[in-house]
Design an enzyme around this catalytic site. Sequence first.
Site, PDB file in Angstrom:
ATOM      1  N   SER A 166      39.591  54.856  52.237  1.00  0.00           N
ATOM      2  CA  SER A 166      39.374  55.233  50.846  1.00  0.00           C
ATOM      3  C   SER A 166      38.340  54.306  50.229  1.00  0.00           C
ATOM      4  O   SER A 166      38.163  53.165  50.670  1.00  0.00           O
ATOM      5  CB  SER A 166      40.680  55.123  50.058  1.00  0.00           C
ATOM      6  OG  SER A 166      40.453  55.193  48.660  1.00  0.00           O
ATOM      7  N   TYR A 192      47.193  48.417  47.933  1.00  0.00           N
ATOM      8  CA  TYR A 192      46.530  49.630  48.429  1.00  0.00           C
ATOM      9  C   TYR A 192      45.144  49.299  48.966  1.00  0.00           C
ATOM     10  O   TYR A 192      44.776  49.717  50.073  1.00  0.00           O
ATOM     11  CB  TYR A 192      46.434  50.659  47.308  1.00  0.00           C
ATOM     12  CG  TYR A 192      45.745  51.939  47.716  1.00  0.00           C
ATOM     13  CD1 TYR A 192      46.327  52.800  48.642  1.00  0.00           C
ATOM     14  CD2 TYR A 192      44.501  52.281  47.180  1.00  0.00           C
ATOM     15  CE1 TYR A 192      45.688  53.976  49.026  1.00  0.00           C
ATOM     16  CE2 TYR A 192      43.862  53.454  47.553  1.00  0.00           C
ATOM     17  CZ  TYR A 192      44.457  54.308  48.484  1.00  0.00           C
ATOM     18  OH  TYR A 192      43.815  55.467  48.858  1.00  0.00           O
TER      19      TYR A 192
END
Length: 333
Positions: A166, A192
Site C-alpha cells: 500500500s 499499518y
Amino acid sequence: METVSNTALRRQQPLLSGFGPQSTAEEVLEGRDLSGKTVIITGGYSGLGLETTRVLAEAGASVIVPVRTPKKAAEALAGLPNVTAASMDLLDPGSIDAFAEGFMADGRPLDLLILSAGIMATPLVRDVRGYESQFAVNHLGHFQLTARLWPALRQAVSARVVVVSSRGHRISGIDFADPNFEQREYEKWAAYGQSKTANILFAAELDKRGKEYGVRAFSLHPGSILTDLSRHLSEDELRAMGALDETGKPIPASRTAGRLKTVQQGAATSVWCAVSELLADKGGVYCEDADVAGVASPESRQSPGVEPYAVDPDNARQLWTLSEDMVGVKFEF
C-alpha cells in the site's frame, strides 16, 4: 562506485506499460489463457482479492483460496469456475501449516502466489504468540505461508509471488527493535505503515533469493478503494479520506477525480504483476497503476512512488532474519 541501495532505486523506473490508473484487471489480462496454471490467492473471497480470483479463474487458472470464514467465502465464490477453498487463518500459525501441507500433499507445482489478504488500522490486538496483529497478518503470516509453499513454487520453474502492499508504507518504516509495540505506545497507522513496508521489503528479498530458482517476486499499491479493509475506520476518517459524502454515503469512484478506484481498477496491478511479460526480468520492484513505480517525492505521503527505506537491501535482509526468528520457519533454498 554505485551503492547497492542506489542500484535498487534505479530499478524503480516506470516501463510505460500502456496501462494506467483507470485500467481494469480484465483489461490487463485480455487475451491471456491461464489454463494449466495453479494459483493461490489469500484474501481471494473479498474486495480486490475476489476480483483477482474472478478474472484469473475465468482466464482458465485453477485458483485455491484460503478462507477464514467459510460461509462468507462460499457465498462470494459461488458460481466462479475453477475455484476451490480451504481453511486458513493468517493469525493462526498452525492453520497456515495445515493449509500448506494440504496443498503440498497433491504434489502440484504452484505457478502464482498472490498475497492479498490484510487488515488496516485496527485496535491493538495480539496473536497467540503476542505479536501485533497487523504485522502478524499482513506480513508474518504471509512470510510463513510462502516458506511452507516454497518447494511448490520452485517446482513450477517459472513462478511469481505478488505481495499487495500500500501507499500506506509511506507512514512508517520498520522499528526492528520493537515491531510489536511492546516498548512504545501503539498507534494504529504506524502499525499499518510498518506492515506495508514489510510487504515491500519481503518481496525484494524473496526475489533476490528466489530468482536463481525461477521464482520472481513483486509488491504493489493497488490504489485507494473503499472495501471491507476500511471496516475499522470511523465515519470521520472515511470522510476525511474523501470516501464518504456529508451524509455518510460512499462517494462513487467516478466522482472522486481519481482519488479512489473501483474494485475492478484496484485489482489491475495485482493481475499485471502476475502476468506481464514486461516484468520477466524485473523482479523485486514495487508497482502502481499497472506499471513499475518511481521513487516517492519526500514532499507528500500521498504522492506516488516507493520510499527508499522500503527497497533498501540492508532493511530487507534484516527483516528476513527477524521474520525467520519470529515465525520459527526457514525457506528451504
